[in-house]
Design a protein around this motif. Structure first.
Motif, PDB file in Angstrom:
ATOM      1  N   UNK A 112       0.860  -1.178   0.000  1.00  0.00           N
ATOM      2  CA  UNK A 112       0.000   0.000   0.000  1.00  0.00           C
ATOM      3  C   UNK A 112       0.897   1.229   0.000  1.00  0.00           C
ATOM      4  N   UNK A 113       0.633   2.124  -0.923  1.00  0.00           N
ATOM      5  CA  UNK A 113       1.406   3.362  -1.028  1.00  0.00           C
ATOM      6  C   UNK A 113       0.749   4.441  -0.179  1.00  0.00           C
ATOM      7  N   UNK A 114       1.555   5.214   0.528  1.00  0.00           N
ATOM      8  CA  UNK A 114       1.017   6.340   1.274  1.00  0.00           C
ATOM      9  C   UNK A 114       0.472   7.397   0.323  1.00  0.00           C
ATOM     10  N   UNK A 115       1.220   7.654  -0.739  1.00  0.00           N
ATOM     11  CA  UNK A 115       0.813   8.630  -1.744  1.00  0.00           C
ATOM     12  C   UNK A 115       0.845   7.922  -3.087  1.00  0.00           C
ATOM     13  N   UNK A 116      -0.329   7.451  -3.593  1.00  0.00           N
ATOM     14  CA  UNK A 116      -0.318   6.644  -4.815  1.00  0.00           C
ATOM     15  C   UNK A 116       0.017   7.426  -6.077  1.00  0.00           C
ATOM     16  N   UNK A 117      -0.148   8.732  -6.085  1.00  0.00           N
ATOM     17  CA  UNK A 117       0.108   9.505  -7.295  1.00  0.00           C
ATOM     18  C   UNK A 117      -1.131   9.585  -8.158  1.00  0.00           C
ATOM     19  N   UNK A 118      -1.166  10.590  -8.995  1.00  0.00           N
ATOM     20  CA  UNK A 118      -2.346  10.829  -9.830  1.00  0.00           C
ATOM     21  C   UNK A 118      -2.593   9.733 -10.844  1.00  0.00           C
ATOM     22  N   UNK A 119      -1.541   9.101 -11.354  1.00  0.00           N
ATOM     23  CA  UNK A 119      -1.705   8.105 -12.414  1.00  0.00           C
ATOM     24  C   UNK A 119      -2.106   6.735 -11.876  1.00  0.00           C
ATOM     25  N   UNK A 120      -1.885   6.495 -10.602  1.00  0.00           N
ATOM     26  CA  UNK A 120      -2.180   5.176 -10.041  1.00  0.00           C
ATOM     27  C   UNK A 120      -3.676   5.041  -9.768  1.00  0.00           C
ATOM     28  N   UNK A 121      -4.308   3.978 -10.295  1.00  0.00           N
ATOM     29  CA  UNK A 121      -5.737   3.791 -10.056  1.00  0.00           C
ATOM     30  C   UNK A 121      -6.037   3.291  -8.646  1.00  0.00           C
ATOM     31  N   UNK A 122      -5.003   2.917  -7.915  1.00  0.00           N
ATOM     32  CA  UNK A 122      -5.201   2.335  -6.600  1.00  0.00           C
ATOM     33  C   UNK A 122      -3.983   2.610  -5.733  1.00  0.00           C
ATOM     34  N   UNK A 123      -4.193   2.736  -4.426  1.00  0.00           N
ATOM     35  CA  UNK A 123      -3.022   2.836  -3.541  1.00  0.00           C
ATOM     36  C   UNK A 123      -2.310   1.491  -3.393  1.00  0.00           C
ATOM     37  N   UNK A 124      -2.947   0.408  -3.875  1.00  0.00           N
ATOM     38  CA  UNK A 124      -2.307  -0.906  -3.868  1.00  0.00           C
ATOM     39  C   UNK A 124      -1.383  -0.996  -5.068  1.00  0.00           C
TER      40      UNK A 124
END
Length: 138
Positions: free
Chosen positions: A93-105
């Motif tokens: 799990x990412x703390x900050x997934x970023x705009x391009x990531x569809x999921x924090x996973x």
């Protein structure tokens, strides 16, 4: 007049994956799908028969679960095979997934094919969490 709804990027990916059908007939087809949906890098992807079998098992299980919304009975063996694939994919799990990531996973694996399957798994988690899976028809 109805309000048009737009599928999330996660739902769009799950819809495309569930609808591969005969288009996912061999390892080259899997490589093509993973590249077309930007789930892997552009380089060579060595796909084993085991990788391909896992992709098909996951696709069949997702498809069975989606079809269950319309009342189709889901084969428990198909679901169990798909669950085993999901259980074997490492995610973080990412703390900050970023705009391009569809999921924090995000995938926590180095193998390209498994990373692609993990991205599909992350999209499945998103559509489950949002309830969007009930709107995807196969």
């Amino acid at each position: 007049m109805t309000t048009p709804t737009t599928q999330s990027s996660a739902a769009t990916l799950i819809n495309a994956f569930a609808r591969t059908g005969e288009a996912l007939g061999d390892r080259a087809d899997l490589a093509r799908f993973l590249r077309e949906h930007r789930l892997v890098t552009e380089g060579a992807i060595p796909i084993t028969l085991a990788d391909f079998d896992e992709a098909v098992a996951l696709r069949d299980a997702v498809r069975a679960q989606l079809a269950s919304v319309a009342g189709a009975p889901a084969d428990p063996d198909v679901l169990a095979r798909g669950q085993r694939v999901l259980d074997g994919l490492r995610m973080t799990v990412r703390l900050v997934p970023g705009d391009a990531a569809p999921s924090p996973l995000q995938p926590a694996v180095v193998d390209e094919v498994r990373r692609g399957l993990a991205r599909i798994a992350a999209a499945w988690a998103v559509v489950l969490a949002t309830g969007e899976w009930r709107e995807i028809t196969v």
